[in-house]
Design a protein around this motif. Structure first.
Motif, PDB file in Angstrom:
ATOM      1  N   SER A  48       0.746  -0.886   0.081  1.00 52.44           N
ATOM      2  CA  SER A  48      -0.284   0.231  -0.303  1.00 52.44           C
ATOM      3  C   SER A  48       0.906   1.087  -0.255  1.00 52.44           C
ATOM      4  N   ASN A  49       1.973   0.932   0.102  1.00 51.26           N
ATOM      5  CA  ASN A  49       3.373   2.057  -0.064  1.00 51.26           C
ATOM      6  C   ASN A  49       2.577   3.407   1.310  1.00 51.26           C
ATOM      7  N   ASN A  50       2.625   2.095   2.118  1.00 46.24           N
ATOM      8  CA  ASN A  50       2.796   2.809   3.910  1.00 46.24           C
ATOM      9  C   ASN A  50       1.468   3.474   3.404  1.00 46.24           C
ATOM     10  N   SER A  51       0.157   3.195   3.106  1.00 47.21           N
ATOM     11  CA  SER A  51      -1.166   4.123   3.061  1.00 47.21           C
ATOM     12  C   SER A  51      -1.265   4.535   4.700  1.00 47.21           C
ATOM     13  N   PHE A  95      -4.491   0.133  -2.770  1.00 48.70           N
ATOM     14  CA  PHE A  95      -3.575  -0.162  -3.359  1.00 48.70           C
ATOM     15  C   PHE A  95      -2.601   0.169  -4.828  1.00 48.70           C
ATOM     16  N   THR A  97      -1.615   2.083  -5.992  1.00 54.36           N
ATOM     17  CA  THR A  97      -0.351   2.480  -6.621  1.00 54.36           C
ATOM     18  C   THR A  97       0.586   1.915  -7.587  1.00 54.36           C
ATOM     19  N   TYR A  98       1.844   2.838  -7.706  1.00 56.60           N
ATOM     20  CA  TYR A  98       2.469   3.112  -8.962  1.00 56.60           C
ATOM     21  C   TYR A  98       3.210   1.230  -9.381  1.00 56.60           C
ATOM     22  N   ASP A  99       3.529   1.033  -8.266  1.00 56.21           N
ATOM     23  CA  ASP A  99       4.375  -0.527  -8.416  1.00 56.21           C
ATOM     24  C   ASP A  99       3.127  -2.025  -8.311  1.00 56.21           C
ATOM     25  N   ARG A 101       0.508  -0.663 -10.076  1.00 53.42           N
ATOM     26  CA  ARG A 101      -0.147  -0.377 -11.593  1.00 53.42           C
ATOM     27  C   ARG A 101      -0.522  -1.320 -12.448  1.00 53.42           C
TER      28      ARG A 101
END
Length: 169
Positions: A48-51, A95, A97-99, A101
């Protein structure tokens, strides 16, 4: 060298005999067993890129609380908790996120996102298992027994002959 010997079942070279050697487990050789656990919660945080989303973090906390008293895996606990905390919430927003996508789009349903999370979590556990299997000779253990405990995020490692807990740690 290629000196042959007989085991009563035919002739074998030394290296062939070593390949057929019996695996002495902890019960016969002594040693230690260690259970390693992959923190799926940390995997979800990373995905989640540390949401900082409040519903996401509340669902993680609820899933963590329920983990000890449930036989469900962490992803299932999280999915149920998120449904309770945010019935109209969209996991794709957390979720996407760029990673991620290639796996999650803004149109992805919560069930689709959960499916991706399960696959990514299983992949992280499998990677950890593979790394552990590949590093087994680091302890000088001749025949370690390494098993992935299905649906638990845990890996059981039996180290016959190893007696130093600090070295294992």
């Amino acid at each position: 060298s290629q000196v042959g010997y007989s085991l009563g079942l035919g002739k074998y070279t030394y290296s062939e005999g070593m390949e057929k050697e019996l695996n002495l487990g902890l019960d016969l050789k002594g040693g230690m067993n260690v259970t390693l656990e992959i923190e799926v919660e940390d995997v979800l945080r990373a995905l989640s890129n540390n949401s900082t989303d409040q519903a996401f973090n509340q669902a993680l906390a609820e899933a963590r609380k329920n983990k000890g008293s449930s036989t469900d895996d962490f992803i299932t606990l999280f999915a149920n908790a998120y449904r309770n905390v945010a019935p109209q919430g969209r996991l794709a927003a957390i979720f996407g996120t760029y990673d991620m996508r290639d796996d999650i789009t803004p149109e992805s349903t919560n069930d689709q996102v959960i499916s991706v999370l399960r696959r990514k979590s299983d992949s992280a556990i499998e990677n950890s298992y593979t790394v552990r299997k590949n590093r087994n000779d680091r302890f000088g253990v001749i025949q370690p027994n390494i098993k992935r405990l299905v649906n638990s995020g845990r890996i059981l490692v039996e180290l016959p002959g190893v007696k130093d807990p600090e070295r294992v740690r």
